[in-house]
Motif scaffolding. Structure first.
Motif, PDB file in Angstrom:
ATOM      1  N   ARG A  12       8.617  64.442  51.122  1.00  0.00           N
ATOM      2  CA  ARG A  12       9.316  64.307  49.748  1.00  0.00           C
ATOM      3  C   ARG A  12       9.910  63.122  49.377  1.00  0.00           C
ATOM      4  NH1 ARG A  12      12.368  70.193  50.820  1.00  0.00           N
ATOM      5  NH2 ARG A  12      10.561  71.570  50.479  1.00  0.00           N
ATOM      6  N   PRO A  72      10.302  75.973  55.314  1.00  0.00           N
ATOM      7  CA  PRO A  72      10.289  77.146  56.014  1.00  0.00           C
ATOM      8  C   PRO A  72       8.671  77.767  55.861  1.00  0.00           C
ATOM      9  CG  PRO A  72      12.265  77.291  54.824  1.00  0.00           C
ATOM     10  CD  PRO A  72      11.501  76.322  54.214  1.00  0.00           C
ATOM     11  N   GLY A  84      19.538  72.104  44.928  1.00  0.00           N
ATOM     12  CA  GLY A  84      19.258  73.417  45.328  1.00  0.00           C
ATOM     13  C   GLY A  84      18.605  73.713  46.541  1.00  0.00           C
ATOM     14  N   TYR A  91      17.849  71.867  48.693  1.00  0.00           N
ATOM     15  CA  TYR A  91      16.472  71.009  48.838  1.00  0.00           C
ATOM     16  C   TYR A  91      16.790  70.201  50.080  1.00  0.00           C
ATOM     17  CZ  TYR A  91      12.989  68.085  46.295  1.00  0.00           C
ATOM     18  OH  TYR A  91      11.980  67.347  46.041  1.00  0.00           O
ATOM     19  N   THR A  92      15.793  70.372  51.282  1.00  0.00           N
ATOM     20  CA  THR A  92      15.667  69.792  52.423  1.00  0.00           C
ATOM     21  C   THR A  92      15.327  68.376  52.142  1.00  0.00           C
ATOM     22  OG1 THR A  92      15.473  71.737  53.790  1.00  0.00           O
ATOM     23  CG2 THR A  92      14.500  69.478  54.778  1.00  0.00           C
ATOM     24  N   THR A  98      13.724  81.842  55.398  1.00  0.00           N
ATOM     25  CA  THR A  98      13.982  80.564  54.887  1.00  0.00           C
ATOM     26  C   THR A  98      15.371  80.021  55.518  1.00  0.00           C
ATOM     27  OG1 THR A  98      14.459  79.468  52.765  1.00  0.00           O
ATOM     28  CG2 THR A  98      15.274  81.471  52.970  1.00  0.00           C
ATOM     29  N   ASP A  99      16.257  79.287  54.926  1.00  0.00           N
ATOM     30  CA  ASP A  99      17.207  78.759  55.344  1.00  0.00           C
ATOM     31  C   ASP A  99      18.252  79.926  55.605  1.00  0.00           C
ATOM     32  OD1 ASP A  99      16.370  76.275  54.914  1.00  0.00           O
ATOM     33  OD2 ASP A  99      17.109  75.864  53.231  1.00  0.00           O
ATOM     34  N   TYR A 107      12.403  83.381  46.910  1.00  0.00           N
ATOM     35  CA  TYR A 107      12.900  84.408  47.783  1.00  0.00           C
ATOM     36  C   TYR A 107      13.200  85.503  47.264  1.00  0.00           C
ATOM     37  CZ  TYR A 107      12.717  79.785  50.240  1.00  0.00           C
ATOM     38  OH  TYR A 107      12.319  78.659  50.644  1.00  0.00           O
ATOM     39  N   TYR A 156      20.554  69.122  53.383  1.00  0.00           N
ATOM     40  CA  TYR A 156      20.166  69.487  51.861  1.00  0.00           C
ATOM     41  C   TYR A 156      20.636  68.150  51.183  1.00  0.00           C
ATOM     42  CZ  TYR A 156      19.924  74.411  52.275  1.00  0.00           C
ATOM     43  OH  TYR A 156      19.805  75.523  52.593  1.00  0.00           O
ATOM     44  N   GLN A 204      19.629  82.783  44.173  1.00  0.00           N
ATOM     45  CA  GLN A 204      20.124  82.231  45.474  1.00  0.00           C
ATOM     46  C   GLN A 204      21.768  82.382  45.631  1.00  0.00           C
ATOM     47  OE1 GLN A 204      16.539  79.359  46.863  1.00  0.00           O
ATOM     48  NE2 GLN A 204      18.437  78.608  47.082  1.00  0.00           N
ATOM     49  N   ILE A 254      20.717  81.064  52.458  1.00  0.00           N
ATOM     50  CA  ILE A 254      20.172  81.531  51.573  1.00  0.00           C
ATOM     51  C   ILE A 254      20.209  83.163  51.959  1.00  0.00           C
ATOM     52  CG2 ILE A 254      18.046  82.012  50.224  1.00  0.00           C
ATOM     53  CD1 ILE A 254      17.359  79.028  50.378  1.00  0.00           C
TER      54      ILE A 254
HETATM   55  N1  GLU Z   1      15.429  74.080  52.286  1.00  0.00           N
HETATM   56  C1  GLU Z   1      14.054  74.326  52.563  1.00  0.00           C
HETATM   57  C2  GLU Z   1      13.201  73.732  51.430  1.00  0.00           C
HETATM   58  O1  GLU Z   1      13.698  72.590  50.811  1.00  0.00           O
HETATM   59  C3  GLU Z   1      14.195  75.786  51.837  1.00  0.00           C
HETATM   60  C4  GLU Z   1      14.886  76.262  50.782  1.00  0.00           C
HETATM   61  C5  GLU Z   1      14.194  76.158  49.400  1.00  0.00           C
HETATM   62  O2  GLU Z   1      12.956  76.382  49.160  1.00  0.00           O
HETATM   63  O3  GLU Z   1      14.902  75.803  48.580  1.00  0.00           O
HETATM   64  O4  GLU Z   1      12.066  73.878  51.146  1.00  0.00           O
END
Ligand code: GLU
Length: 293
Positions: free
Chosen positions: A129, A174, A121, A123-124, A210-211, A193, A238, A61, A214
């Motif tokens: 989660r 996404p 990375g 990471y939402t 995606t975001d 991606y 993030y 990325q 990225i």
């Molecule tokens: N931020 C989103 C997610 O955590 C998309 C980017 C990714 O896959 O790292 O799923």
């Protein structure tokens, strides 16, 4: 007119390619907190005994987390966040941090089985989660958008995806959004991606979603071939992923983020990495203390 367009987009054949990678000389050095101790954190104690941290990130990325195959070095905004956190935890980012590439779908398992100490990375942070892992942050907020081939005329935003092949990564927010909220789009999923982008350039898919962080990184690498279109249609805060239950580690990370935002390290890291994709540094979001209480 042409000269102006060249300057603005950096896309002319005669022009030099835009600066797309982090410039190592411009990357900040993070002061290491030498006397730092965190005996209440099992993760920190394990890393200390090992002598180094193992941090998960992305390797494909650009601008966020990218590995140079020639040197094995990782670069990008996420990598810088990981390093400044390491320094605050008492580890030298130059010699005591090992990066490990973990794909979107494998992040929770990697944290659960101790493969990594923490993860930075794209990471939402979300409720699903949170049941599986802990989070610190947020340290940045992105939004979902679309990446298309430069000559694409019909895909201009989320309402124009019907019947078109839209690619995203397995296990990502996404991808989940496309399948749940946009059933008329033809969702296609790969592990990363970067594979979606190859398929976009080969015309196997019509867009990558995606975001924006990225997508802008990929577009900045090949501005003649691809562009990011349409509005943001989600909010992706993030977080730093960590083993669930290690509240002491999460609190130390939140304190580290706040301190590094205050002393300018956060902005210096942004300016040396993500800003090269064309978006100037926003104000960093406030950390969410409820994540670690
Ligand atoms: N931020 C989103 C997610 O955590 C998309 C980017 C990714 O896959 O790292 O799923």
């Amino acid at each position: 007119m042409c000269a102006l367009a060249l300057l603005a987009a950096g896309c002319g054949r005669a022009g030099s390619p835009p600066a797309v990678g982090p410039q190592p000389g411009k990357l900040p050095r993070y002061a290491v907190d030498q006397g730092f101790r965190l005996p209440d954190s099992a993760t920190w104690k394990r890393a200390k005994a090992r002598g180094h941290l193992v941090v998960g990130s992305k390797e494909d990325q650009p601008g966020m987390g990218e590995m140079n195959p020639a040197t094995g070095r990782y670069s990008g905004f996420d990598v810088e966040i990981a390093k400044m956190i390491a320094a605050s935890l008492g580890f030298d980012p130059r010699t005591q941090v090992t990066f490990k590439a973990i794909a979107s779908a494998n992040r929770e398992t990697a944290l659960q089985n101790g493969q990594i100490d923490y993860y930075v990375g794209t990471y939402t942070i979300n409720d699903g989660r949170k049941k599986l892992v802990g989070f610190a942050g947020p340290y940045s907020i992105a939004g979902q958008r679309l990446l298309v081939r430069r000559d694409e005329k019909d895909i201009t935003g989320p309402d124009t995806m019907s019947g078109r092949k839209i690619c995203s990564a397995v296990g990502s927010t996404p991808y989940q959004r496309i399948t749940e909220d946009y059933p008329k789009a033809v969702a296609v999923a790969y592990d990363s991606y970067a594979i979606c982008v190859d398929n976009l350039l080969n015309k196997q898919v019509d867009a990558v979603t995606t975001d924006d962080t990225i997508l802008l990184g990929y577009a900045a690498k090949k501005p003649r071939d691809m562009r990011v279109v349409g509005p943001q249609f989600s909010k992706e805060p993030y977080g730093i992923g960590l083993p669930k239950g290690d509240k002491a580690l999460g609190r130390a990370m939140n304190a580290a983020l706040t301190a590094r935002e205050k002393n300018g390290d956060w902005k210096r890291a942004y300016d040396a990495t993500l800003a090269l994709s064309g978006v100037p540094a926003p104000r960093p979001p406030a950390v969410d203390r409820s994540l670690t209480s």
